[in-house]
Design an enzyme around this catalytic site. Structure first.
Site, PDB file in Angstrom:
ATOM      1  N   TYR A   1      18.675   9.066  20.216  1.00  0.00           N
ATOM      2  CA  TYR A   1      19.910   8.772  20.844  1.00  0.00           C
ATOM      3  C   TYR A   1      20.082  10.008  21.458  1.00  0.00           C
ATOM      4  CZ  TYR A   1      24.638   7.901  21.593  1.00  0.00           C
ATOM      5  OH  TYR A   1      25.821   8.143  21.957  1.00  0.00           O
TER       6      TYR A   1
ATOM      7  N   LYS B   1      20.481  11.102  25.782  1.00  0.00           N
ATOM      8  CA  LYS B   1      22.202  11.957  25.684  1.00  0.00           C
ATOM      9  C   LYS B   1      21.277  13.613  26.054  1.00  0.00           C
ATOM     10  CE  LYS B   1      25.040   8.609  25.185  1.00  0.00           C
ATOM     11  NZ  LYS B   1      25.393   7.797  26.084  1.00  0.00           N
TER      12      LYS B   1
ATOM     13  N   SER C   1      33.365  -4.085  29.270  1.00  0.00           N
ATOM     14  CA  SER C   1      33.205  -5.319  28.134  1.00  0.00           C
ATOM     15  C   SER C   1      34.008  -4.899  27.050  1.00  0.00           C
ATOM     16  CB  SER C   1      32.441  -6.563  28.334  1.00  0.00           C
ATOM     17  OG  SER C   1      31.380  -6.064  28.252  1.00  0.00           O
TER      18      SER C   1
ATOM     19  N   SER D   1      28.499  10.966  27.586  1.00  0.00           N
ATOM     20  CA  SER D   1      27.140  12.281  27.088  1.00  0.00           C
ATOM     21  C   SER D   1      27.661  11.793  25.612  1.00  0.00           C
ATOM     22  CB  SER D   1      27.420  13.074  27.820  1.00  0.00           C
ATOM     23  OG  SER D   1      26.386  14.080  26.451  1.00  0.00           O
TER      24      SER D   1
END
Length: 271
Positions: free
Chosen positions: A145, A149, A10, A131
């Site tokens: 974070y 990843k 979105s 990634s």
């Protein structure tokens, strides 16, 4: 017509991927956490929207059932949904740690797990797992974070072995900051009274802002590269590094080793 499913479609990169593939004549299955966000694709052809919350198993299963009722075959699944969290470990919050793990890593796991049977039955398919440069190197304030990843990188490579016999390919895509709304939506820890923390957070925030502004062409480059990957899937597991930042960091880490790389980061990133 080929069909591509995109999570987190979105806004940001997901939205740009959806629009690009639509223009190329693909059927685009745009999934999002709420159909209230579907208006971004109003009047754009070949895009059909579905509600899918990657953190919720029932939501993923329900979405898959609805999608496969409408589409006989899916060629590509792009695991794009993601969130950011920039925090010192000392100041981190359980709820935000759980949120980033649930979206960035477990969300990828749940979507892949749900669509592997479809790919296996049709004896073809490709997972493109988004990634980040964070999956390649370790940088300040990236404890959470970067961890998610790197988990995506390891998960994707391991899963690729399992799927070799079924003509299902897996790849990851890494890049630096893009001029989307991602950085604006990154969660951060509360302002600290610890001077060292304040200086470091300000430095990292400024660098991220500068990089995002510098990379004004990166989004288009990433989207076109993903299109090329989808058009010609590699049979072997691949990691695609896109853009100057990602490639620079990859080669610096490879040739300097972690000790010298750490010195470089402390000197030039933390200043």
């Amino acid at each position: 017509m080929k069909s591509i499913l995109i999570t987190g479609a979105s806004g940001g990169l997901g939205k740009e991927i959806a629009i690009h593939f639509s223009k190329k004549g693909w059927n685009v299955i745009a999934t999002m956490i709420s159909l209230k966000e579907a208006d971004v694709f109003k009047d754009i052809p070949n895009i059909k929207c579905y509600e899918l919350d990657v953190t919720n198993h029932e939501s993923v299963t329900k979405a898959k059932t609805a999608i496969l009722n409408d589409f006989k075959s899916i060629d590509i699944v792009v695991n794009n949904a993601g969130v950011g969290y920039r925090s010192f470990v000392e100041l981190s919050e359980d709820s935000k740690i759980e949120a980033i793990v649930n979206v960035n890593w477990l969300g990828v796991v749940k979507v892949c797990r749900e669509f592997i049977p479809h790919f296996r039955e049709q004896n073809k398919g490709q997972f493109i797992n988004i990634s980040s440069i964070a999956g390649l190197v370790n940088l300040p304030l990236g404890s959470f974070y970067h961890s998610t990843k790197k988990a995506v990188e390891s998960f994707s490579e391991c899963m690729a072995y399992e799927l070799l016999d079924f003509n299902i390919s897996v790849c990851t895509v890494q890049f630096g900051n893009t001029p989307t709304n991602f950085q604006k939506n990154v969660s951060k820890c509360e302002v600290s009274s610890i001077d060292s923390y304040t200086v470091m957070m300000d430095s990292i925030n400024n660098i991220m802002s500068e990089k995002t502004n510098d990379n004004h062409k990166l989004t288009d480059i990433i989207v076109e590269k993903i299109y090329k990957i989808a058009e010609n899937p590699s049979k072997k597991f691949r990691r695609y590094s896109i853009g100057f930042d990602a490639n620079l960091m990859k080669y610096l880490r490879r040739f300097l080793g972690y000790r010298l790389f750490n010195i470089v980061i402390r000197r030039y990133v933390l200043r």
